[in-house]
Motif scaffolding. Sequence first.
Motif, mmCIF file in Angstrom:
data_model
loop_
_atom_site.group_PDB
_atom_site.id
_atom_site.type_symbol
_atom_site.label_atom_id
_atom_site.label_comp_id
_atom_site.label_asym_id
_atom_site.label_seq_id
_atom_site.Cartn_x
_atom_site.Cartn_y
_atom_site.Cartn_z
ATOM 1 N N LEU A 14 22.947 -41.466 18.279
ATOM 2 C CA LEU A 14 23.619 -41.633 16.988
ATOM 3 C C LEU A 14 25.123 -41.664 17.216
ATOM 4 N N LEU A 15 25.734 -42.806 16.914
ATOM 5 C CA LEU A 15 27.181 -42.964 17.099
ATOM 6 C C LEU A 15 27.892 -42.502 15.832
ATOM 7 N N ALA A 16 28.591 -41.362 15.943
ATOM 8 C CA ALA A 16 29.240 -40.758 14.781
ATOM 9 C C ALA A 16 30.663 -40.335 15.132
ATOM 10 N N ALA A 17 31.353 -41.182 15.899
ATOM 11 C CA ALA A 17 32.682 -40.818 16.390
ATOM 12 C C ALA A 17 33.781 -41.743 15.889
ATOM 13 N N GLY A 18 33.460 -42.693 15.020
ATOM 14 C CA GLY A 18 34.482 -43.615 14.521
ATOM 15 C C GLY A 18 35.388 -42.977 13.484
ATOM 16 N N ARG A 19 36.552 -43.577 13.288
ATOM 17 C CA ARG A 19 37.497 -43.049 12.304
ATOM 18 C C ARG A 19 37.276 -43.614 10.900
ATOM 19 N N GLY A 20 36.614 -44.746 10.777
ATOM 20 C CA GLY A 20 36.356 -45.306 9.462
ATOM 21 C C GLY A 20 37.605 -45.671 8.694
ATOM 22 N N ARG A 21 38.524 -46.372 9.336
ATOM 23 C CA ARG A 21 39.809 -46.672 8.695
ATOM 24 C C ARG A 21 39.675 -47.625 7.510
ATOM 25 N N ARG A 22 38.661 -48.471 7.508
ATOM 26 C CA ARG A 22 38.473 -49.364 6.359
ATOM 27 C C ARG A 22 38.050 -48.567 5.130
ATOM 28 N N PHE A 23 37.346 -47.461 5.345
ATOM 29 C CA PHE A 23 36.932 -46.620 4.234
ATOM 30 C C PHE A 23 38.130 -45.875 3.649
ATOM 31 N N ASP A 24 38.972 -45.339 4.511
ATOM 32 C CA ASP A 24 40.155 -44.595 4.080
ATOM 33 C C ASP A 24 41.261 -44.806 5.112
ATOM 34 N N PRO A 25 42.139 -45.802 4.879
ATOM 35 C CA PRO A 25 43.194 -46.103 5.857
ATOM 36 C C PRO A 25 44.095 -44.916 6.176
ATOM 37 N N LEU A 26 44.197 -43.955 5.249
ATOM 38 C CA LEU A 26 45.069 -42.802 5.483
ATOM 39 C C LEU A 26 44.379 -41.704 6.286
ATOM 40 N N GLY A 27 43.092 -41.835 6.472
ATOM 41 C CA GLY A 27 42.373 -40.873 7.285
ATOM 42 C C GLY A 27 42.147 -39.523 6.637
ATOM 43 N N ARG A 28 42.219 -39.457 5.306
ATOM 44 C CA ARG A 28 42.035 -38.171 4.629
ATOM 45 C C ARG A 28 40.569 -37.835 4.391
ATOM 46 N N ARG A 29 39.735 -38.868 4.303
ATOM 47 C CA ARG A 29 38.313 -38.637 4.034
ATOM 48 C C ARG A 29 37.461 -39.255 5.131
ATOM 49 N N ASN A 30 36.666 -38.455 5.761
ATOM 50 C CA ASN A 30 35.732 -38.957 6.765
ATOM 51 C C ASN A 30 34.530 -39.533 6.025
ATOM 52 N N LYS A 31 34.286 -40.824 6.185
ATOM 53 C CA LYS A 31 33.208 -41.451 5.419
ATOM 54 C C LYS A 31 31.848 -40.862 5.755
ATOM 55 N N LEU A 32 31.704 -40.342 6.964
ATOM 56 C CA LEU A 32 30.417 -39.781 7.369
ATOM 57 C C LEU A 32 30.074 -38.509 6.606
ATOM 58 N N LEU A 33 31.088 -37.858 6.027
ATOM 59 C CA LEU A 33 30.864 -36.625 5.288
ATOM 60 C C LEU A 33 30.806 -36.835 3.783
ATOM 61 N N GLN A 34 30.938 -38.064 3.330
ATOM 62 C CA GLN A 34 30.900 -38.348 1.898
ATOM 63 C C GLN A 34 29.482 -38.179 1.367
ATOM 64 N N PRO A 35 29.354 -37.679 0.129
ATOM 65 C CA PRO A 35 28.016 -37.471 -0.433
ATOM 66 C C PRO A 35 27.285 -38.779 -0.674
ATOM 67 N N PHE A 36 26.028 -38.796 -0.271
ATOM 68 C CA PHE A 36 25.172 -39.960 -0.457
ATOM 69 C C PHE A 36 23.769 -39.444 -0.774
#
Length: 203
Positions: A14-36
């Motif tokens: 499971l690859l879970a090490a990306g920064r997800g900059r398209r989700f939040d360019p400022l890096g304040r919210r890790n998309k992997l931790l967002q509620p789903f």
Amino acid sequence: MDRNVGMGGIIGILLAAGRGRRFDPLGRRNKLLQPFEGEAVVVHSARHLLAALPRVVAVVRDGEDAVAAQLASLGCEVVVCADADSGMAASLVHGLRHAQAAQGWVVALGDMPRVRPATIAALARAVEGGADIAVPVLATERNGESGPERGNPVAFGRRHLPQLLALTGDRGARGIVRDNIVNEVAVDDPGILLDIDTPPDLQ
């Protein structure tokens, strides 16, 4: 928890090490931790892997203690990739080195929580049956044209391990899939095409 996985079976990576900059360019919210659907995105992705495979190695980035803790609590073997910022290949190679004695691997993305366990199991069976690469395909229709569309995760047998371990950069294993014979596994699972790239994708 960086012990080597023993021989045998198909292991989930499971690859879970990306920064997800398209989700939040400022890096304040890790998309992997967002509620789903009541849990974090990455928790769903991990649960589906664990439901289909006996062992899952989850690769996280340094400093993401919350992601690591949630994955470890589920039963994943969490490994930290110090050079995750160099590209997806670094995370993939790191995970494979931890589990390189396995018969094969299903490589899944932490931001694809809709992939069904049945799809993951079908890919594992394909590799167990002798496929060197197995990808899920979904019959789709776009612009009036229908046909199979490849998605994720992707499963690999041991034949391609040297190539996988030699990967660099941010393209992951796409070149290996492109340049080799692939076993396409037909699935009825739209989740193979759906990732969490931007906030609207959570809906």
